[in-house]
Motif scaffolding. Structure first.
Motif, short mmCIF file in Angstrom:
data_model
loop_
_atom_site.label_atom_id
_atom_site.label_comp_id
_atom_site.label_asym_id
_atom_site.label_seq_id
_atom_site.Cartn_x
_atom_site.Cartn_y
_atom_site.Cartn_z
N ASP A 1 1.10 12.12 6.46
CA ASP A 1 1.05 11.93 7.92
C ASP A 1 -0.19 11.12 8.26
OD1 ASP A 1 1.47 12.36 10.76
OD2 ASP A 1 2.63 14.14 10.18
N GLY B 1 -6.04 9.74 2.03
CA GLY B 1 -6.93 8.67 1.59
C GLY B 1 -6.56 7.36 2.24
N ASP B 2 -6.99 6.28 1.63
CA ASP B 2 -6.68 4.95 2.14
C ASP B 2 -6.78 3.98 0.97
OD1 ASP B 2 -5.91 3.16 4.09
OD2 ASP B 2 -7.97 2.77 4.78
N LEU C 1 -5.34 16.63 -3.76
CA LEU C 1 -5.58 15.40 -3.00
C LEU C 1 -4.78 15.50 -1.71
CD1 LEU C 1 -6.68 12.45 -2.96
CD2 LEU C 1 -4.60 11.76 -4.16
N GLU D 1 0.84 -1.20 0.00
CA GLU D 1 0.00 0.00 0.00
C GLU D 1 0.87 1.25 0.00
OE1 GLU D 1 -2.57 0.10 3.41
OE2 GLU D 1 -3.14 2.18 3.06
N PHE E 1 0.59 8.91 -5.51
CA PHE E 1 -0.14 10.00 -4.85
C PHE E 1 0.77 10.97 -4.07
CE2 PHE E 1 -3.22 6.38 -5.11
CZ PHE E 1 -3.99 6.93 -6.12
P1 ADP Z 1 -2.52 5.03 8.05
O1 ADP Z 1 -1.88 3.76 8.40
O2 ADP Z 1 -2.38 6.12 9.04
O3 ADP Z 1 -3.92 4.87 7.55
P2 ADP Z 1 -1.62 4.97 5.36
O4 ADP Z 1 -0.37 4.17 5.25
O5 ADP Z 1 -2.90 4.37 4.98
O6 ADP Z 1 -1.68 5.59 6.83
O7 ADP Z 1 -1.45 6.29 4.55
C1 ADP Z 1 -0.26 7.06 4.61
C2 ADP Z 1 -0.54 8.42 4.05
O8 ADP Z 1 -0.93 8.28 2.70
C3 ADP Z 1 -1.68 9.15 4.75
O9 ADP Z 1 -1.36 10.52 4.75
C4 ADP Z 1 -2.85 8.87 3.87
O10 ADP Z 1 -3.82 9.92 3.96
C5 ADP Z 1 -2.22 8.83 2.50
N1 ADP Z 1 -2.96 7.97 1.57
C6 ADP Z 1 -3.29 6.67 1.70
N2 ADP Z 1 -4.00 6.21 0.66
C7 ADP Z 1 -4.15 7.27 -0.15
C8 ADP Z 1 -4.81 7.48 -1.39
N3 ADP Z 1 -5.50 6.51 -2.01
N4 ADP Z 1 -4.76 8.70 -1.94
C9 ADP Z 1 -4.12 9.70 -1.30
N5 ADP Z 1 -3.46 9.58 -0.16
C10 ADP Z 1 -3.48 8.39 0.41
#
Ligand code: ADP
Ligand code: MG
Length: 344
Positions: free
Chosen positions: A35, A127-128, A124, A9, A17
């Motif tokens: 973050d 997200g997740d 943007l 991921e 992104f």
């Molecule tokens: P967490 O474990 O805190 O959920 P992630 O590893 O999912 O963190 O995400 C790391 C960063 O990347 C966060 O700032 C999150 O908002 C961003 N992020 C995750 N998925 C996406 C996406 N599909 N588009 C944009 N930003 C993303």
């Protein structure tokens, strides 16, 4: 999420992104992607508008479609909700559920978000990503002047009812692309195959709806209510009527259609597509009669087509005037579908 090629991921985030063209700086975005949360500085004189749409593959878009177009549509339908509130786009977040991580698909998908993100200065910010059946959730944030947010509630008897653009193209597009719309089997084109010009027009209408942000921001001070047309004029106008506790009288001959819709669909089916088809993402709004001229001037200056299609009246439900000036019934399946009051 980990795919067979081992792309985690975080690798997807980094590659597509984080620090990408979508992750651009903007005043008020104190912290974007990277973050645990984004940090937004909302000006004291604004309201933060938030809206979320979930798009599930093969329900809200064909899974085999070009990922660039899927992304464009996903962001457009969300921005259209901000337009309906007269909210200026601020930023958006993206929840992606992917069956597998496909580098080319993701590249095209992220590129497809870019034109509208840049045009509307809407970066943007987070997200997740998760593994599962393909679906796309976008949440948009917008800023409204405290006194200018337009709600569904606010239409008054005597107000004029307007729509932007042309109606019915979204549903006709689904039919032209050989996909199901919820209009049922009675709905068909009147040509065997649309010309390539018409076919392109319909595909663009479906995948690249034009969120009417500029129009709604410029006209916000004049409008008494507004909604975006995602489910067809009847259903969405009914939301305004219910919230405002009023009725509408529509002049059916005024409903605006595209040249392609006129070319490929007969009168009756075109009306069905406009009233019940959905997927148009145009705005339906009301304006006090005295402000109609000012509204038309604003729309003219922006080059945005708007059409007066009727009037708000006292009572409940929707009644219609046919092209001969006489009251007419709406097509019959609407009775079960929307429970409308119609004048015989
Ligand atoms: P967490 O474990 O805190 O959920 P992630 O590893 O999912 O963190 O995400 C790391 C960063 O990347 C966060 O700032 C999150 O908002 C961003 N992020 C995750 N998925 C996406 C996406 N599909 N588009 C944009 N930003 C993303
Ligand atoms: Mg996460």
């Amino acid at each position: 999420m980990q795919n067979s090629a081992g792309q985690s991921e975080f690798e997807i985030i980094k590659r597509h992104f984080l620090n990408s063209a979508l992750d651009f700086q903007k005043k008020g975005i104190e912290l974007g992607i990277g973050d645990d949360a984004a940090l937004l500085d909302v000006p004291a004189d604004k309201l933060l508008a938030m809206s979320l749409d979930v798009l599930v593959s093969d329900i809200h878009f064909p899974s085999s479609a070009d990922p660039f177009l899927i992304a464009n549509r996903a962001l457009a339908v969300n921005l259209s909700d901000l337009a309906a509130m007269a909210a200026e786009p601020f930023c958006f977040t993206l929840g992606l559920v992917l069956p597998f991580s496909d580098e080319v698909w993701l590249q095209k998908f992220s590129e497809g978000l870019l034109p509208l993100a840049l045009h509307h200065n809407c970066p943007l910010v987070g997200g997740d990503i998760s593994k599962g059946p393909l679906s796309i959730s976008i949440q948009v944030q917008g800023l409204c002047d405290k006194s200018r947010a337009i709600r569904r509630k606010g239409a008054r008897a005597g107000d004029k009812i307007y729509v932007s653009g042309t109606l019915g193209d979204g549903a006709i597009a689904l039919r032209a692309m050989g996909l199901e719309s919820h209009l049922g089997e009675q709905f068909d084109l009147c040509v065997e195959t649309p010309s390539s010009v018409c076919q392109h027009f319909f595909e663009d209408a479906y995948f690249k709806p034009n969120p009417r942000i500029e129009l709604s921001l410029a006209a916000a001070g004049l409008l008494s209510s507004c909604i975006d047309i995602s489910d067809g004029l009847c259903g969405d106008l009914s939301h305004i009527l219910d919230a405002s506790e009023v009725a509408a009288e529509l002049t059916l001959a005024q409903i605006p259609y595209s040249a392609s819709a006129r070319c490929c669909v007969n009168d009756e089916n075109r009306l069905l597509a406009a009233l019940y088809g959905g997927d148009d993402y145009e705005l339906c709004f009301t304006v006090p009669a005295k402000s109609g001229k000012a509204l038309e001037l604003i729309a003219n200056e922006l080059g945005a087509a708007i059409t007066c299609i009727g009037e708000i009246v006292d009572g409940r439900g929707i009644s219609c005037i046919g092209s001969d000036g006489a009251p007419r019934k709406l097509p019959s399946f609407s009775y079960q579908h929307f429970n409308l009051a119609v004048t015989d």
